[in-house]
Design an enzyme around this catalytic site. Structure first.
Site, PDB file in Angstrom:
ATOM      1  N   SER A   1      43.552  -3.676  53.395  1.00  0.00           N
ATOM      2  CA  SER A   1      43.450  -2.621  52.386  1.00  0.00           C
ATOM      3  C   SER A   1      43.004  -3.214  51.066  1.00  0.00           C
ATOM      4  CB  SER A   1      44.800  -1.909  52.203  1.00  0.00           C
ATOM      5  OG  SER A   1      45.778  -2.811  51.715  1.00  0.00           O
ATOM      6  N   GLY A   2      42.652  -2.327  50.159  1.00  0.00           N
ATOM      7  CA  GLY A   2      42.270  -2.743  48.812  1.00  0.00           C
ATOM      8  C   GLY A   2      42.993  -1.913  47.781  1.00  0.00           C
ATOM      9  N   ARG A   3      43.036  -2.444  46.547  1.00  0.00           N
ATOM     10  CA  ARG A   3      43.720  -1.731  45.464  1.00  0.00           C
ATOM     11  C   ARG A   3      42.988  -1.958  44.156  1.00  0.00           C
ATOM     12  NH1 ARG A   3      49.213  -4.560  45.172  1.00  0.00           N
ATOM     13  NH2 ARG A   3      47.761  -6.294  45.136  1.00  0.00           N
TER      14      ARG A   3
ATOM     15  N   ASP B   1      42.449 -14.688  46.755  1.00  0.00           N
ATOM     16  CA  ASP B   1      43.712 -14.016  46.420  1.00  0.00           C
ATOM     17  C   ASP B   1      44.905 -14.960  46.418  1.00  0.00           C
ATOM     18  OD1 ASP B   1      43.735 -14.311  49.196  1.00  0.00           O
ATOM     19  OD2 ASP B   1      43.726 -12.158  49.613  1.00  0.00           O
TER      20      ASP B   1
ATOM     21  N   ASN C   1      47.381 -23.008  55.991  1.00  0.00           N
ATOM     22  CA  ASN C   1      47.088 -21.630  56.388  1.00  0.00           C
ATOM     23  C   ASN C   1      47.840 -21.337  57.677  1.00  0.00           C
ATOM     24  OD1 ASN C   1      44.721 -20.427  54.671  1.00  0.00           O
ATOM     25  ND2 ASN C   1      44.172 -22.558  55.026  1.00  0.00           N
TER      26      ASN C   1
ATOM     27  N   THR D   1      48.972 -10.745  55.344  1.00  0.00           N
ATOM     28  CA  THR D   1      48.290 -10.863  56.630  1.00  0.00           C
ATOM     29  C   THR D   1      48.255 -12.324  57.066  1.00  0.00           C
ATOM     30  OG1 THR D   1      46.930  -8.937  56.124  1.00  0.00           O
ATOM     31  CG2 THR D   1      46.154 -10.394  57.865  1.00  0.00           C
TER      32      THR D   1
END
Length: 446
Positions: A14-16, A240, A300, A263
Site C-alpha cells: 500500500s501507499g500513503r 523506506d 534483510n 512486509t
C-alpha cells in the site's frame, strides 16, 4: 492555511500520503490518503502498476491542498531494489518488474561462478539476494532485453516518481545502495563492476545524498494538484528502511538496534562506516546508505509478508482476518510447527497456506490446520529468526546490543513483540509506528 511537509510512502502492499506540520514545537502527522499497491501478473512476469501509483500520489497531494495545507516540500520513499528505465525523451519504457518476479532465479549462482564472492562483498557490502538490482539487470542482459538497448537512465522507484514530478533524473544514495552496484566505501557507483556486467554506464546517474533538492514541481503537476506556487521535492532517505531507522534514538550509554517491521523485517544498527568483513558476508549482513553519513548495517529478513499473504487468501475465502481475532487465537493455539521464513518457497507462492503445509510435511512436522495455528507458526518462526539475527549481529559488534526498537507498522503486533523479547532476552521498545513518515519529514525539515 497550514504549512505542511508531505511524505509519500510507498510500501509493497500500500501507499500513503501524509502531511506533517509543526505545532508548538512538535511534529503532528495527518494521513491524507491511503491507496493499495498491487502486483500484476501478466505475460509470465510480475509488475508494479506504476501508472496507477503515480496517479494515486497526485491524488493524495491534491487532497492535501484541498484540505487547506500549503505545501512546503515533498519527500518520497519506497521499497528497495526495483527500478524503471526511461529513454532520452523521458518516456517510461515499461512498467517496473516486481522483485518477486521469477526472472532472477539462479542468477546469483551463475554470476558468482564467474566472480569472486568474497572480493565482491568487500566492495559492495551487500547481502546477496536474488531480488537485488544487480541480478535483475544480469537477467535482462542475459535475455538480450530490448529495453536496455534504448534506455537512457535507470531510476529506482523513488527516483522514478520524483522524475515525473520534477523532470530531474538522478539516483538517491540510500535507494541506490540496495542495488549491489555501489562501492560501499566510496558511496558511489562501482563502474568497474558495471562494465564487467556489460551494462551501459550512462544508465547510472548522479548519486545524490539525503537532503539534496530534486527540483521543483513541473507546471503541469502544479496545475493538476491545484496550486500556483513553487514546491520543492527533497531527496529524503528514499529507501523506506533508511528513513525509518533515522528516527531510532542513538545512545552513548546503550547499544541500540532497530527492527523495521513490515512486509520485510530489517534488523540492524547504525554505523559510521560499512562493515565489509568476511564474517559479515557469511552472516548475511548488508551495508545500506542512511542519513547524516551513517550506514544501516542490517539483515534483510522475510517479515510479515507470509502472514499478509495468508490473510489475503483467507479474505478471498470469506474468513475473518481481523488482527483482533487472529492474534488471540494464535496465543491459545497448540502447535509446535516452525518454518524457515527466508526459504524461497515462501517468496511468492500461489498459496501461502499450501506452501507452509508442504514445508511442514517435508520437515517431518505436524502442519497447522486452523487460522490460529498458522498465525502462531509464522510469528514464532519470525521471533526465532530475529534471535538468530541478533546473535549474528552481536558477534560482529564490539559491544552486544542491549535494547531493540521495533518500528513501523509491525510494531503494533504486541504478540510478536512479546515473542521477540522472550527470544532475544533484551528489552523490546515498541514504535513509533509511523517511523518511515517521521524520518521522511524530518529530513525535509533539515
Amino acid at each position: 492555511m497550514k504549512e505542511a511537509y508531505v511524505a509519500i510512502d510507498f510500501g509493497g502492499g500500500s501507499g500513503r500520503v501524509i502531511a506533517g506540520c509543526l505545532f508548538e514545537g512538535e511534529l503532528v502527522l495527518d494521513t491524507i490518503y491511503r491507496f493499495p499497491n498491487r502486483q500484476v501478473r501478466m505475460g509470465g512476469h510480475v509488475y508494479w502498476d506504476f501508472l496507477s501509483l503515480f496517479e494515486d500520489m497526485k491524488t493524495g497531494i491534491r487532497m492535501a491542498v484541498e484540505k487547506g495545507y500549503t505545501l512546503k516540500s515533498i519527500g518520497i520513499d519506497t521499497w528497495g531494489v526495483d527500478f524503471g528505465l526511461i529513454d532520452k525523451q523521458g518516456n517510461l519504457l515499461g512498467n517496473p518488474v516486481c522483485y518477486r518476479d521469477s526472472r532472477t532465479e539462479g542468477m546469483p549462482e551463475e554470476f558468482f561462478s564467474k566472480v569472486d564472492v568474497k572480493a565482491h562483498y568487500a566492495e559492495s557490502g551487500t547481502q546477496v539476494m536474488a531480488i537485488n538490482t544487480l541480478f535483475q539487470l544480469y537477467a535482462m542482459k542475459k535475455e538480450d532485453n530490448a529495453q536496455l538497448k534504448v534506455a537512457d537512465k535507470l531510476l529506482f522507484m523513488p527516483d522514478l516518481f520524483s522524475y515525473y514530478l520534477t523532470g530531474v533524473a538522478n539516483n538517491e544514495y540510500s535507494i541506490a545502495s540496495t542495488s549491489e552496484l555501489l562501492d560501499a566505501k566510496a558511496r558511489t557507483w562501482n563502474f568497474k563492476l558495471i562494465r564487467e556486467l556489460g551494462l551501459p554506464e550512462h544508465l547510472f546517474g548522479e548519486v545524490v545524498m539525503p537532503g539534496t533538492s530534486r527540483g521543483f514541481l513541473k507546471p503541469e503537476i502544479k496545475e493538476q494538484i491545484g496550486i500556483d506556487y513553487e514546491v520543492e521535492v527533497i531527496a529524503v532517505a528514499s529507501h523506506d528502511t533508511a528513513s525509518a531507522a533515522s528516527v531510532v534514538p542513538l545512545s552513548s550509554e546503550e547499544k541500540v538496534a532497530f527492527l523495521s517491521s513490515g512486509t520485510w523485517s530489517l534488523l540492524g544498527v547504525m554505523s559510521d562506516e560499512p562493515i565489509l568483513t568476511e564474517e559479515a558476508r557469511l552472516a548475511g549482513f548488508t551495508n545500506e546508505g542512511g542519513t547524516d553519513g551513517k550506514i544501516c548495517f542490517l539483515q534483510n529478513i522475510t517479515g510479515l509478508w507470509i502472514l499478509q499473504k495468508l490473510m489475503q487468501e483467507w479474505k478471498e475465502e470469506g474468513k475473518d482476518v481481523a488482527y483482533s481475532t487472529l492474534l488471540p487465537a494464535a496465543e491459545v493455539a497448540e502447535t509446535d510447527a516452525l518454518i524457515d521464513v527466508d526459504d524461497t518457497v515462501f517468496q511468492c507462492p500461489v498459496s501461502m497456506a499450501e506452501a507452509i503445509t508442504n514445508y511442514c510435511i517435508a520437515h517431518q512436522q505436524t502442519s497447522p490446520s486452523t487460522q490460529g495455528e498458522f498465525v502462531k507458526c509464522v510469528l514464532r518462526s519470525l521471533a526465532l529468526r530475529y534471535k538468530t539475527g541478533m546473535e549474528a549481529l552481536n558477534r560482529l559488534l564490539p559491544e552486544p546490543v542491549t535494547k531493540l526498537y521495533v518500528i513501523g507498522g509491525g510494531s503494533q503486533n504486541k504478540y510478536l513483540n512479546r515473542l521477540t523479547e522472550e527470544a532475544i532476552g533484551i528489552p523490546v521498545v515498541e514504535g513509533p509506528v509511523e517511523a518511515t513518515a517521521i524520518g521522511n519529514i524530518r529530513q525535509q525539515m533539515k
